[in-house]
Each structure stands twice: as structure tokens, then as C-alpha cells.
Design a protein around this motif. Structure first.
Motif, PDB file in Angstrom:
ATOM      1  N   TYR A  84       0.833  -1.201   0.000  1.00 39.31           N
ATOM      2  CA  TYR A  84       0.000   0.000   0.000  1.00 39.31           C
ATOM      3  C   TYR A  84       0.871   1.255   0.000  1.00 39.31           C
ATOM      4  CZ  TYR A  84      -4.889  -1.447   0.381  1.00 39.31           C
ATOM      5  OH  TYR A  84      -6.150  -1.917   0.102  1.00 39.31           O
ATOM      6  N   SER A  85       1.960   1.223   0.753  1.00 39.32           N
ATOM      7  CA  SER A  85       2.795   2.420   0.903  1.00 39.32           C
ATOM      8  C   SER A  85       3.572   2.768  -0.352  1.00 39.32           C
ATOM      9  CB  SER A  85       3.755   2.240   2.083  1.00 39.32           C
ATOM     10  OG  SER A  85       3.036   2.110   3.301  1.00 39.32           O
ATOM     11  N   ILE A  86       3.828   1.801  -1.217  1.00 43.54           N
ATOM     12  CA  ILE A  86       4.479   2.134  -2.490  1.00 43.54           C
ATOM     13  C   ILE A  86       3.451   2.406  -3.586  1.00 43.54           C
ATOM     14  CG2 ILE A  86       6.588   0.862  -1.936  1.00 43.54           C
ATOM     15  CD1 ILE A  86       5.634  -1.323  -3.911  1.00 43.54           C
ATOM     16  N   VAL A 120       9.198   5.803  -2.567  1.00 44.19           N
ATOM     17  CA  VAL A 120       9.904   5.018  -3.585  1.00 44.19           C
ATOM     18  C   VAL A 120      11.248   5.645  -3.941  1.00 44.19           C
ATOM     19  CG1 VAL A 120       9.800   4.308  -6.017  1.00 44.19           C
ATOM     20  CG2 VAL A 120       7.852   3.898  -4.522  1.00 44.19           C
ATOM     21  N   SER A 121      11.349   6.955  -3.833  1.00 49.22           N
ATOM     22  CA  SER A 121      12.608   7.628  -4.166  1.00 49.22           C
ATOM     23  C   SER A 121      13.540   7.784  -2.967  1.00 49.22           C
ATOM     24  CB  SER A 121      12.330   9.008  -4.776  1.00 49.22           C
ATOM     25  OG  SER A 121      11.618   9.820  -3.855  1.00 49.22           O
ATOM     26  N   SER A 122      13.049   7.435  -1.776  1.00 52.02           N
ATOM     27  CA  SER A 122      13.853   7.605  -0.560  1.00 52.02           C
ATOM     28  C   SER A 122      14.900   6.506  -0.434  1.00 52.02           C
ATOM     29  CB  SER A 122      12.948   7.595   0.670  1.00 52.02           C
ATOM     30  OG  SER A 122      13.717   7.683   1.846  1.00 52.02           O
ATOM     31  N   SER A 176       3.653   8.335  -1.185  1.00 50.03           N
ATOM     32  CA  SER A 176       4.137   7.070  -1.748  1.00 50.03           C
ATOM     33  C   SER A 176       5.221   7.313  -2.789  1.00 50.03           C
ATOM     34  CB  SER A 176       2.980   6.250  -2.338  1.00 50.03           C
ATOM     35  OG  SER A 176       2.462   6.842  -3.498  1.00 50.03           O
ATOM     36  N   SER A 177       5.096   8.404  -3.541  1.00 49.97           N
ATOM     37  CA  SER A 177       6.143   8.764  -4.511  1.00 49.97           C
ATOM     38  C   SER A 177       7.439   9.100  -3.784  1.00 49.97           C
ATOM     39  CB  SER A 177       5.695   9.956  -5.359  1.00 49.97           C
ATOM     40  OG  SER A 177       4.584   9.615  -6.167  1.00 49.97           O
ATOM     41  N   GLU A 224       0.384   4.979 -10.270  1.00 42.53           N
ATOM     42  CA  GLU A 224       0.873   4.433 -11.541  1.00 42.53           C
ATOM     43  C   GLU A 224       2.292   4.898 -11.848  1.00 42.53           C
ATOM     44  OE1 GLU A 224      -1.207   8.309 -12.503  1.00 42.53           O
ATOM     45  OE2 GLU A 224      -1.473   6.619 -11.133  1.00 42.53           O
ATOM     46  N   ASN A 225       2.671   6.078 -11.358  1.00 43.77           N
ATOM     47  CA  ASN A 225       4.032   6.563 -11.598  1.00 43.77           C
ATOM     48  C   ASN A 225       5.060   5.693 -10.877  1.00 43.77           C
ATOM     49  OD1 ASN A 225       3.013   8.748 -13.103  1.00 43.77           O
ATOM     50  ND2 ASN A 225       2.754   9.989 -11.269  1.00 43.77           N
TER      51      ASN A 225
END
Length: 501
Positions: free
Chosen positions: A383-385, A478-480, A474-475, A429-430
Motif C-alpha cells: 500500500y505504501s508504495i 519510492v525515491s527515498s 508514496s512517490s 501508476e508513476n
């Protein structure tokens, strides 16, 4: 006939926020679980509290503390008569049984303590056996208890009244395959019970899991397993004359069952025939206390009177085929992507004292060659991603179905479109495109979203302001690259969706 509670509070650590009875910390230590049990009984009117000895640390002085610290309350609301404390014991076929003897002696000594206090009821008389696969496991646990009870009565309390040496047992059936065979399990259990104890059980409380069946086989297969099992339990009752009172272990998010204070109508419609439901930590602590109490009151009032739904045998067979199709695609994808999620798994915050999966003290789930985390951690991570795990394998399975199978699925899973549209609001979706760049196996999951959107005629992506905020967080996740920051982001998103996982 004893009272069958409709709500069972559990220690599942899926809460995003702090308990209403605490000082603002979402983590609940072992030493706080005594007070938690009382708060569930006294403040929320929960009928039953599960005291967990499986895969975690547990306070063995639970009855001593409850009766000593809250004597007046429990003299008026007696355990074993009005409210119930039920131990979930370790499965000695799956994990080391260090806690087993200790738990059994607690059950026996609690009977002595209650008798000395002039309480009229045996406070502990029933246990849950997790991961039940065979009927002989249930009988083995009952006979072990019988031996311990007789030894104690003979060697330690021989000058006093003897202990009751019979222990009622609840089979917790977790995998889809086991749930589909739950009626056969009960038939064998009844036969062995009659052979070993000279009588058939008066009733049976069969416990069906939602989380672990979804974790190992995917959501659609898990829901089908639950529904077919409930139907087969009703058939068993009709055939044997032995009442069954099914328990369904559901968390707040759809992947873990979808039972929350604001989803009662949906849940009771989908799982008609359930007699007891788990109200887990997120249910109790991530909604206002007054709303939670009202929801529990409604469940206690309504569940005993909802007519069970029995699925036609031919339709059961067709649903099982559908479930196997969905499970095949889910497992294929999971084995290919799970290694990409390890950093996220590690960043999910802890909410209870749990034994670690170190091989000696606890068990773990696997997919292919990979070890899976517990279902709450898995659900929280996906869910978090921004990839709600409900969709993994779903679209490809729907694509393979015949029109009449789709029609049957809609008939027996009435909320299928609304359920997946609600889960799909957390889709990013990104993020999925970024994951595809790193591992092409994620492309199949993109296909799942696209096909499910078309066939179920649903919209994907956020609608509310909280859901848009969730997508932005969430974006960032993913980049963290830093675990501390990832944990902070996961915690914020959990608060927005009112459940950690």
C-alpha cells in the motif's frame, strides 16, 4: 449452552495510531496488554479477547493480574460466562513449543484462583490452534492438556478439588487449500473426538483466516476460500447435527479481510454465516472511540441473526477453479518481485513485541525461494508504495475467465467492483512505472490493473484529499534511500488510510 461472543479483540499489530487508553504512543508493549484487555471489555464492550502465545511474548500472569487488579469488575463480568479470554497457543508442528506447557499450566491455575475467589466459572476453557492442518493435531493438544491436568491434580493439588481435564479447541485454518477442506477436517475431528473422549463435541468454533490465505494465494483466491469454507461449514452442521460457529479473522484493509467500523454493511453481506469476527488493533484504535463502540455493539447484536449463505456445489467447484487461476498468477508475480521490497519491509514500524523470524523461535512464510514477512508488514509495504496487493494476479485471472464465470463471480462476490475500486484509490501508476524500469516482472502487475479496471468497470487512483496526499507520500517513499525517512513516510500514509497494514 455457553454464550458465543460476536466480537474478538486481537493483538494483531495493524494500528496506525495510538490506543484511546494510552498516552499517544502507537507501540503497545507486553506489559500494557493486561490493561488493553480490560479496556476492550469494559470500554468497548468486546465479547472476547485473544491472548496470543504464538510467535510473540506473552504475560503468563494474565489471570492473576486481571483478577487482582480488576477484582470488582470481573466479579460482576465473569470470565468464562459473560466475557471470554481465549489463548492462541503455539503450533508445535510449526514453531518451538516453549510457551505451550506454561500456557497450559496458566489455564489450570486460573481455575484454582477463580474457585478460591468464589467465582462460578472456569475462566479459561478454550484455546485456538493456529495453522491447523489435521484433525489429529487437535486431539493431540487436547490429550496433552488432559495429561498435564491429571498430573497437576495428582501431584500438586491432590488435597484440593481436581482440575477440569478437558480443553475445548478452535481450529484456526489459514491456507486456502485447508479452508476448502475444513468440512473434512471437522468430520475427522468429530470421529477422533468420539473415539478418544467417548462423546462428540457439543459445538465447534472453526476459525478462518483472511490475512494468511491472501498473503500466500492472493486476495481473490483468499476470499473464495473463505466463502466456500463458510458454505461447507453449514453443510457440515446440517449433516452432523453439530452446531458450528465460524470465526473470521479480518483486518481493516481489504487485503486482510476488509472489516472496519465503516464497512459493516459490506462485510456482513459478503460473509453471511460468520458468528464471530476479529476486531483488530486498527479497527479499535484508528477510528474515534464512540464510532468503534457503536460498531462493536452492532456486531454483537446483528451477527447471531444473519442467515448463512450456502453456495450450490457446482458453483463452489467453479469458484475454486477461478481461485486457482488467480492464485497461479499471484504466486508467479510475487516470486519475481518480493526481493525488490526488502528495504520497504524493513522500514515498516513495529507495533507489538514480536519474536523475530530467526528460525528457532518463530516460523515464516515463503514464496518460491524467498521468505515473506508477516501479512501486516506485507500489506503495509505494498500500500505504501502505491501498489495495492489486492490487484496482483487479478487482471490476468479475470482475462482468462469465461463470461459465465465472471457472472458467477459477481453473483457470489457482490461487492467485487466497489471493493477493488476502493483499494485502487491508493494506486500510484508513476511508482509502478519506476519499478518496471528496475524489474520487468512488475509489468505483469501493470497489466493486472489495466484489465481489472476494464472488466470490473472501475476507476483507479485517488479521489479524496487524503488519498491524493497518500499518493504524494508514496512517490517520496519510492525515491527515498534512508530507512528512518521511509519509516516516517509509511507511518504518515498509515494514518491517512486508518490502518498500518
Amino acid at each position: 449452552m455457553r454464550k458465543i461472543p460476536a466480537t474478538m479483540a486481537t493483538q494483531h499489530p495493524d494500528n496506525a495510531g495510538a490506543p484511546f487508553w494510552d498516552d499517544g504512543r502507537p507501540f503497545i508493549g507486553v506489559h500494557e496488554e493486561i490493561h488493553e484487555a480490560v479496556a476492550c471489555f469494559r470500554d468497548l464492550n468486546v465479547g472476547e479477547y485473544m491472548w496470543d502465545w504464538e510467535g510473540k511474548h506473552a504475560d503468563a500472569a494474565v489471570i492473576d493480574r486481571l483478577f487482582s487488579d480488576y477484582h470488582e469488575y470481573f466479579s460482576q463480568h465473569q470470565l468464562g460466562r459473560d466475557q471470554f479470554l481465549t489463548f492462541r497457543l503455539p503450533n508445535i508442528w510449526e514453531e518451538k513449543g516453549y510457551n505451550l506447557l506454561q500456557a497450559m499450566t496458566v489455564i489450570l491455575s486460573s481455575e484454582d484462583f477463580a474457585r478460591d475467589l468464589k467465582f462460578n466459572n472456569r475462566p479459561l476453557f478454550e484455546i485456538i490452534l493456529p495453522m491447523t492442518e489435521r484433525a489429529d493435531q487437535l486431539i493431540h493438544m487436547q490429550k496433552l492438556f488432559q495429561k498435564v491436568a491429571k498430573f497437576k491434580s495428582t501431584e500438586f493439588t491432590k488435597d484440593n478439588e481436581t482440575n477440569t481435564d478437558y480443553l475445548e479447541i478452535i481450529p484456526l485454518v489459514e491456507s486456502v487449500e485447508s479452508q476448502l477442506a475444513v468440512d473434512d477436517l471437522l468430520r475427522e475431528f468429530v470421529s477422533l473426538h468420539d473415539k478418544n473422549f467417548g462423546k462428540k463435541p457439543e459445538y465447534i468454533r472453526a476459525f478462518l483466516a483472511c490475512s494468511d490465505s491472501a498473503l500466500t494465494s492472493g486476495l481473490l483466491a483468499g476470499i473464495i476460500g473463505n466463502k466456500v469454507a463458510l458454505s461447507r461449514l453449514q453443510e457440515f452442521t446440517k449433516e452432523s447435527g453439530i452446531p458450528t460457529y465460524p470465526i473470521l479473522g479480518a483486518g481493516s484493509l481489504l487485503f486482510r479481510g476488509g472489516l472496519a467500523p465503516d464497512t459493516l454493511d459490506r462485510f456482513t453481506k459478503e460473509f453471511a454465516g460468520v458468528r464471530t469476527v476479529t476486531v483488530q488493533s486498527a479497527f479499535r484504535y484508528d477510528y474515534p472511540e464512540v464510532i468503534v463502540k457503536k460498531a462493536i455493539t452492532r456486531l454483537e447484536k446483528d451477527l447471531p441473526h444473519i442467515k448463512p449463505h450456502v453456495i450450490d456445489p457446482f458453483d463452489q467447484s467453479e469458484l475454486i477453479i477461478i481461485g486457482k487461476t488467480a492464485s497461479k498468477y499471484y504466486k508467479q508475480s510475487l516470486d519475481s518481485i518480493v526481493k525488490d521490497l526488502n528495504k520497504v519491509f524493513e522500514a515498516v514500524p513495529k507495533r507489538r513485541d514480536r519474536r523475530q523470524h530467526i528460525g528457532l523461535l518463530a516460523y515464516s512464510r515463503t514464496t518460491g525461494t524467498h521468505t515473506l514477512p508477516r501479512a501486516i508488514t506485507f500489506t503495509a509495504s505494498l500500500y505504501s508504495i502505491g501498489i495495492p496487493p489486492e490487484f496482483i494476479g487479478l487482471g490476468r485471472a479475470l482475462r482468462d475467465l469465461k463470461p459465465e464465470q465472471i457472472e458467477l463471480l459477481r453473483q457470489e462476490y457482490a461487492n467485487i467492483s466497489s471493493d477493488f475500486e476502493k483499494a485502487g484509490r491508493y494506486y500510484n501508476e508513476n511508482n509502478l512505472e519506476e519499478l518496471i524500469k528496475q524489474n520487468s516482472a512488475w509489468r505483469d502487475i501493470k497489466t493486472d490493473f489495466e484489465i481489472a479496471k476494464k472488466i470490473l468497470e472501475i476507476q483507479l487512483g485517488p479521489k479524496s484529499s487524503d488519498e491524493h496526499a497518500h499518493k504524494e507520500l508514496s512517490s517520496a517513499l519510492v525515491s527515498s534511500k534512508y530507512q528512518t525517512e521511509m519509516t516516517k513516510l509509511i507511518t504518515e500514509m498509515a494514518g491517512l488510510r486508518k490502518s498500518l497494514g
